[in-house]
Motif scaffolding. Structure first.
Motif, PDB file in Angstrom:
ATOM      1  N   ILE A  33       0.772  -1.081   0.087  1.00  0.00           N
ATOM      2  CA  ILE A  33      -0.057   0.036  -0.236  1.00  0.00           C
ATOM      3  C   ILE A  33       0.841   1.089   0.003  1.00  0.00           C
ATOM      4  N   GLN A  34       1.929   1.269   0.805  1.00  0.00           N
ATOM      5  CA  GLN A  34       2.722   2.503   0.945  1.00  0.00           C
ATOM      6  C   GLN A  34       3.547   2.680  -0.375  1.00  0.00           C
ATOM      7  N   SER A  35       3.813   1.712  -1.079  1.00  0.00           N
ATOM      8  CA  SER A  35       4.581   1.719  -2.274  1.00  0.00           C
ATOM      9  C   SER A  35       3.790   2.213  -3.347  1.00  0.00           C
ATOM     10  N   PHE A  36       2.380   2.495  -3.224  1.00  0.00           N
ATOM     11  CA  PHE A  36       1.454   2.870  -4.349  1.00  0.00           C
ATOM     12  C   PHE A  36       1.385   4.416  -4.325  1.00  0.00           C
ATOM     13  N   SER A 109       4.918   1.839 -12.702  1.00  0.00           N
ATOM     14  CA  SER A 109       5.794   1.299 -11.929  1.00  0.00           C
ATOM     15  C   SER A 109       5.357   1.113 -10.363  1.00  0.00           C
ATOM     16  N   ILE A 110       4.384   0.469 -10.108  1.00  0.00           N
ATOM     17  CA  ILE A 110       3.766   0.459  -9.036  1.00  0.00           C
ATOM     18  C   ILE A 110       4.702  -0.100  -7.770  1.00  0.00           C
ATOM     19  N   ASN A 111       5.288  -1.049  -8.124  1.00  0.00           N
ATOM     20  CA  ASN A 111       6.295  -1.961  -7.104  1.00  0.00           C
ATOM     21  C   ASN A 111       7.636  -1.899  -7.918  1.00  0.00           C
ATOM     22  N   ASN A 112       8.814  -1.879  -7.089  1.00  0.00           N
ATOM     23  CA  ASN A 112       9.945  -2.222  -7.519  1.00  0.00           C
ATOM     24  C   ASN A 112      10.669  -0.925  -8.571  1.00  0.00           C
ATOM     25  N   SER A 113      10.543  -0.025  -7.772  1.00  0.00           N
ATOM     26  CA  SER A 113      11.058   1.225  -8.514  1.00  0.00           C
ATOM     27  C   SER A 113      12.033   1.775  -7.826  1.00  0.00           C
ATOM     28  N   GLN A 145      11.032   1.924 -20.866  1.00  0.00           N
ATOM     29  CA  GLN A 145      10.381   0.822 -21.836  1.00  0.00           C
ATOM     30  C   GLN A 145      11.447  -0.100 -22.157  1.00  0.00           C
ATOM     31  N   ASN A 146      12.662   0.086 -21.672  1.00  0.00           N
ATOM     32  CA  ASN A 146      13.911  -1.017 -21.981  1.00  0.00           C
ATOM     33  C   ASN A 146      14.386  -1.691 -20.652  1.00  0.00           C
ATOM     34  N   GLY A 147      13.390  -2.141 -19.817  1.00  0.00           N
ATOM     35  CA  GLY A 147      13.644  -2.746 -18.672  1.00  0.00           C
ATOM     36  C   GLY A 147      14.277  -2.173 -17.451  1.00  0.00           C
ATOM     37  N   GLY A 148      14.184  -0.992 -17.596  1.00  0.00           N
ATOM     38  CA  GLY A 148      14.497  -0.037 -16.245  1.00  0.00           C
ATOM     39  C   GLY A 148      15.841  -0.147 -16.005  1.00  0.00           C
ATOM     40  N   ILE A 149      16.151   0.233 -14.613  1.00  0.00           N
ATOM     41  CA  ILE A 149      17.628   0.439 -14.191  1.00  0.00           C
ATOM     42  C   ILE A 149      17.788  -0.934 -13.265  1.00  0.00           C
TER      43      ILE A 149
END
Length: 461
Positions: A33-36, A109-113, A145-149
């Motif tokens: 919830i916090q990550s949203f 990018s809801i989670n893991n950002s 769009q290319n997989g992120g960091i």
């Protein structure tokens, strides 16, 4: 009391195991919830607030409303998809809106950002703010769009500082306190950057300004960077052009004494101009003075033997410099710094600013392929601020690929051999935090239908 009343007043006991189960459930859901989108953020927005209200369309409003309602775990994914769809529809209607593209990427990018912030003057100079945001939005979109960091998407929080140092002093501590924010792109004007820089330096939060030129920022601290050439390098480039190409040897100077960018550039340009054989025409011309009169200034400069006039003003108050250009009526050659490189200069000045020569960090002709790609994406011309903001974000991304800690990011940017591909050349930083790059000379020209900035050949200092 009757037996019936006793039964009514008797409290029903809840099994302890139920409390434990509910507690565990809440604990398990809290991080998700916090990550949203964190709509409780004290400053700025990552999609939960509308900051740019011009040309607002219903789809953007729907997306922001959905974004802001991420209160419960069971609704997160549904609302994310709704916001995603609404932002996409909004971009179809307004493809040149960088705020929406940033919010779209944030919604995906809801989670893991990984999170950074960008601080821009939405309230005081929307055009400049959007130019900067387009550079940030492009770099964010490309990496996501290319997989992120390293597998994590980049999330961007937009902050409106209104080019106001007092607001910057309020914003900066809040950004430092938010441990999720790993770096800041900003600020725009030098007086705002100078107000915020001590706070970022003390708090150990990287700041990369894409647009601040003041000499005071050079070597300010190990967490302070910028992606524009130094004032000294730009001033020398303009002085060389003025003397060797334009062959103007006697200049009067008009500037805003309340703008650190103006003061820094005026001092450096004057020093370079005189050291190379030019002469200063002693004309008093402070655009911020209460009794400022452009007609008097131009007449005084001409009667004192000037063959050229340097004019510049605070980016939020370009009218004063444009008024000087109007009063000039083409009599003196005009020169300026990157502040005057704006759409507003062209729109307000038109014939009065035709043939104005200025130095800039970048021009579309430096990298036509990048400029064409950006023009297609944003449906319009690309400014140097978009390019340097893109470069600042690219540098932030490259640093985060090496470390996802604040101190690690700072160390990566300072590391020997750090470089990343930018809008014109590789982005790297000197120990002082300055970017090592070469400026260019541009001139306002007309094709009988429109006015535009055209790149000119330069003589290297």
């Amino acid at each position: 009391m009757t037996k019936t009343e006793q039964v009514k007043t008797k409290k029903r006991k809840v099994p302890p195991i139920l409390y434990i189960a509910l507690g565990l459930l809440c604990v398990g859901l809290f991080p998700q919830i916090q990550s949203f989108f964190k709509p409780e953020s004290k400053i700025g927005s990552i999609g939960n607030l509308l900051l740019i209200k011009d040309n607002l369309n219903p789809e953007k409003q729907k997306g922001i409303a959905a974004f802001a309602k991420g209160d419960y775990q069971e609704a997160i994914l549904l609302r994310s998809r709704f916001a995603n769809a609404s932002f996409k529809k909004s971009l179809l209607q307004q493809p040149n809106d960088p705020e929406t593209l940033i919010y779209l990427n944030n919604a995906q990018s809801i989670n893991n950002s990984l999170k950074i912030a960008v601080s821009v003057p939405i309230g005081s100079n929307l055009n400049v703010a959007q130019e900067i945001l387009r550079g940030v939005a492009t770099a964010q979109d490309e990496i996501n769009q290319n997989g992120g960091i390293n597998g994590k998407k980049l999330q961007v929080q937009i902050v409106n500082d209104e080019n106001n140092p007092d607001i910057a002093r309020q914003v900066a501590p809040e950004l430092v306190k938010d441990n999720q924010i790993l770096g800041v792109i900003g600020h725009n004007t030098s007086n705002v950057s100078l107000a915020a820089a001590p706070i970022y330096q003390q708090g150990g939060l990287v700041m990369i300004s894409p647009t601040s030129f003041a000499n005071n920022l050079s070597g300010f601290g190990s967490y302070i960077f910028r992606t524009v050439p130094t004032t000294k390098v730009m001033a020398q480039t303009l002085a060389d052009y003025t003397l060797k190409t334009a062959r103007k040897t006697k200049l009067a100077f008009c500037y805003d004494s309340q703008s650190p960018d103006n003061v820094s550039f005026k001092d450096e340009f004057l020093a370079a101009f005189v050291s190379k054989g030019g002469q200063l025409v002693p004309t008093v011309c402070d655009l911020s003075a209460p009794n400022f009169n452009p007609n008097t200034v131009v007449s005084s400069a001409i009667s004192s033997g000037a063959d050229g006039l340097f004019i510049t003003s605070h980016v939020d108050h370009l009218e004063a410099a444009v008024n000087v250009a109007r009063a000039n009526q083409g009599k003196l050659a005009l020169f300026s710094n990157p502040t005057m490189y704006t759409v507003k200069t062209l729109q307000a000045g038109q014939q009065a600013v035709k043939r104005l020569v200025l130095v800039a960090p970048w021009h579309p002709q430096v990298n036509p392929a990048f400029a064409d790609r950006m023009s297609q994406r944003w449906r319009g011309k690309v400014s140097w601020r978009t390019a340097t903001a893109y470069d600042a974000t690219q540098a932030m991304i490259a640093g985060l690929q090496q470390s996802q800690r604040r101190d690690g990011l700072q160390q990566a940017l300072h590391s020997r051999g750090f470089t990343v591909r930018g809008a014109s050349s590789a982005v790297s930083f000197a120990p002082s935090g300055e970017r090592t790059s070469s400026p260019i000379i541009v001139q306002i020209q007309s094709n009988h239908l429109d006015y535009d900035f055209v790149m000119l050949p330069t003589t290297k200092p």
